[in-house]
Write a protein that holds these residues in place. Structure first.
Motif, PDB file in Angstrom:
ATOM      1  N   ASP A  67       0.854  -1.203   0.000  1.00 35.32           N
ATOM      2  CA  ASP A  67       0.000   0.000   0.000  1.00 35.32           C
ATOM      3  C   ASP A  67       0.882   1.242   0.000  1.00 35.32           C
ATOM      4  OD1 ASP A  67      -2.654  -1.099   0.211  1.00 35.32           O
ATOM      5  OD2 ASP A  67      -2.358  -1.428   2.355  1.00 35.32           O
ATOM      6  N   GLU A  90      -6.147   7.310  -1.036  1.00 37.19           N
ATOM      7  CA  GLU A  90      -6.696   6.578   0.109  1.00 37.19           C
ATOM      8  C   GLU A  90      -5.707   6.594   1.272  1.00 37.19           C
ATOM      9  OE1 GLU A  90      -7.117   2.338  -0.464  1.00 37.19           O
ATOM     10  OE2 GLU A  90      -7.941   2.068   1.519  1.00 37.19           O
ATOM     11  N   GLU A  91      -4.429   6.601   0.954  1.00 31.61           N
ATOM     12  CA  GLU A  91      -3.405   6.462   1.990  1.00 31.61           C
ATOM     13  C   GLU A  91      -2.908   7.792   2.553  1.00 31.61           C
ATOM     14  OE1 GLU A  91      -3.113   3.529   3.040  1.00 31.61           O
ATOM     15  OE2 GLU A  91      -4.026   2.472   1.354  1.00 31.61           O
ATOM     16  N   ASP A 112      -6.799   5.044  -5.381  1.00 32.10           N
ATOM     17  CA  ASP A 112      -6.621   3.975  -4.405  1.00 32.10           C
ATOM     18  C   ASP A 112      -5.391   3.233  -4.917  1.00 32.10           C
ATOM     19  OD1 ASP A 112      -6.609   1.641  -2.982  1.00 32.10           O
ATOM     20  OD2 ASP A 112      -8.706   1.116  -3.367  1.00 32.10           O
ATOM     21  N   LEU A 114      -3.443   0.763  -3.966  1.00 31.64           N
ATOM     22  CA  LEU A 114      -3.465  -0.702  -3.978  1.00 31.64           C
ATOM     23  C   LEU A 114      -4.820  -1.128  -3.427  1.00 31.64           C
ATOM     24  CD1 LEU A 114      -2.193  -3.682  -3.435  1.00 31.64           C
ATOM     25  CD2 LEU A 114      -1.044  -2.201  -5.075  1.00 31.64           C
ATOM     26  N   ASP A 115      -5.655  -1.645  -4.304  1.00 31.64           N
ATOM     27  CA  ASP A 115      -6.985  -2.088  -3.896  1.00 31.64           C
ATOM     28  C   ASP A 115      -6.969  -3.599  -3.684  1.00 31.64           C
ATOM     29  OD1 ASP A 115      -9.987  -1.884  -3.696  1.00 31.64           O
ATOM     30  OD2 ASP A 115      -9.775  -3.243  -5.392  1.00 31.64           O
ATOM     31  N   SER A 117      -5.966  -5.008  -0.647  1.00 32.81           N
ATOM     32  CA  SER A 117      -4.683  -5.325   0.010  1.00 32.81           C
ATOM     33  C   SER A 117      -4.727  -6.585   0.858  1.00 32.81           C
ATOM     34  CB  SER A 117      -4.140  -4.150   0.821  1.00 32.81           C
ATOM     35  OG  SER A 117      -5.036  -3.121   0.961  1.00 32.81           O
TER      36      SER A 117
HETATM   37 MN    MN Z   1      -6.291   0.496  -1.087  1.00 38.91          MN
END
Ligand code: MN
Ligand code: AHG
Ligand code: MN
Length: 333
Positions: A67, A90-91, A112, A114-115, A117
């Motif tokens: 992520d 998102e992060e 996003d 890394l979706d 995770s």
């Molecule tokens: Mn994500």
């Protein structure tokens, strides 16, 4: 066979007046970042990228190493090109500002990184989702407010799915087009022009472990599907749940189906599970561009006016006839 690369596709879109030079650069840069993420994802344990990062993101979720890596790759790749006014992820808690030493452009990029995770460590497909908005006219400072536009304002949207092959799926408002990464050449090749979601389907995706928390219209709809041939629908339905939205939506875009993360008692206080601005909106634009539909159960996702950057929303999307049916059940109730 002559192969068309993503670069050629984008140049042709620019010639046709569908993308500006800056938007073309933006999409090229996102695709380049996606290649770097794909390399990291595919190395897995060999590169020591699996497992927990040991930190939480703004939404209180434990971050995986990938992520954090994917987020850094996207932020760094997009900072210097001069095409963006700002980014949101998102992060990242709030707006990611473009550093002062670089010029600013007219677009806003949300992602996003890394979706899915929870699937990283078990070697199941994950993805990256992104959305492009215009920075509102006459705004020099970029704040969270600049981003709070309904999904219908998106200029472009897409995702990458890191599966057995890496695919880049894109819309600039003229259909949905997918590209497959040729790893030896390092380029995305145009493999899936004008993807469409079939109107009828016999496949549904929902996390059935939440069944006891569902609202009555969702219970009714899923119950009718599960009754199969002898029930009111008169045919059998199959169920799939990858738990990576990207992978589940990719299946729906490829062979039809309905994907649902509806409102339930477990996520009611947060407004839903999935995030509006960088999960639901880009997927809703893609699905509509492919002839499908996307609602919260009560309204079109692309019409939802966001109140905050990390807002959550119920998601029901896919084959039009199914989405309309389950939405009608909500509106009857
Ligand atoms: Mn994500
Ligand atoms: P993320 O990994 O970006 O936080 O997103 C995970 C999302 C989405 O990809 C998926 O559909 C859903 O969470 C899975 O939720 P459950 O674990 O509740 O099935
Ligand atoms: Mn996600």
């Amino acid at each position: 066979m002559r192969r068309v690369t993503l670069t050629q596709f984008l140049i042709e879109q620019q010639r046709a007046g569908r993308v500006s030079a800056d938007l073309r650069l933006l999409l090229e840069v996102v695709a380049r970042a996606v290649k770097a993420i794909s390399v990291n994802v595919s190395k897995g344990a060999l590169a020591g990228v699996l497992g927990e990062a040991g930190t939480d993101n703004v939404q209180g979720e434990a971050q995986k190493k990938l992520d954090v890596i994917a987020n850094e790759i996207l932020l760094q790749a997009n900072e210097w090109g001069g095409h963006l006014a700002g980014m949101a992820s998102e992060e990242v808690e709030t707006v990611h500002q473009i550093p002062f030493d670089y010029p600013k452009g007219g677009y806003l990029l949300l992602f996003d990184p890394l979706d899915g995770s929870s699937n990283i460590d078990i070697n199941v497909s994950v993805g990256t989702i992104f959305s492009v908005l215009r920075n509102p006219e006459g705004r020099t400072d970029v704040t969270e407010d600049s981003f709070l536009q309904p999904g219908s304002e998106q200029i472009a949207a897409g995702y990458a799915v890191y599966g057995p092959s890496t695919q880049f799926v894109l819309t600039v408002g003229h259909g949905v087009h997918a590209f497959t990464l040729d790893r030896e050449m390092g380029s995305f090749i145009y493999t899936h022009p004008f993807m469409t979601v079939p109107d009828e389907t016999s496949e549904f995706a929902i996390n059935a472990s939440n069944a006891r928390h569902w609202e009555a219209p969702v219970k009714r709809y899923i119950d009718e599907l599960q009754q199969g041939k002898t029930g009111p629908r008169g045919r059998d339905f199959n169920m799939r749940w990858v738990a990576s939205m990207v992978a589940d939506v990719h299946r729906v875009l490829t062979r039809g189906g309905i994907f649902m993360y509806p409102l339930d008692e477990k996520c009611r206080a947060q407004g839903g599970k999935l995030r509006l601005m960088y999960e639901a909106n880009p997927m809703a634009m893609l699905i509509e561009q492919a002839g499908g539909a996307a609602t919260t159960g009560r309204e079109r996702i692309l019409d939802v006016v966001p109140g905050k950057l990390h807002q959550r929303v119920p998601v029901i999307l896919g084959s039009r006839a199914e989405v309309e049916r389950v939405t009608a059940y909500h509106l009857e109730g």
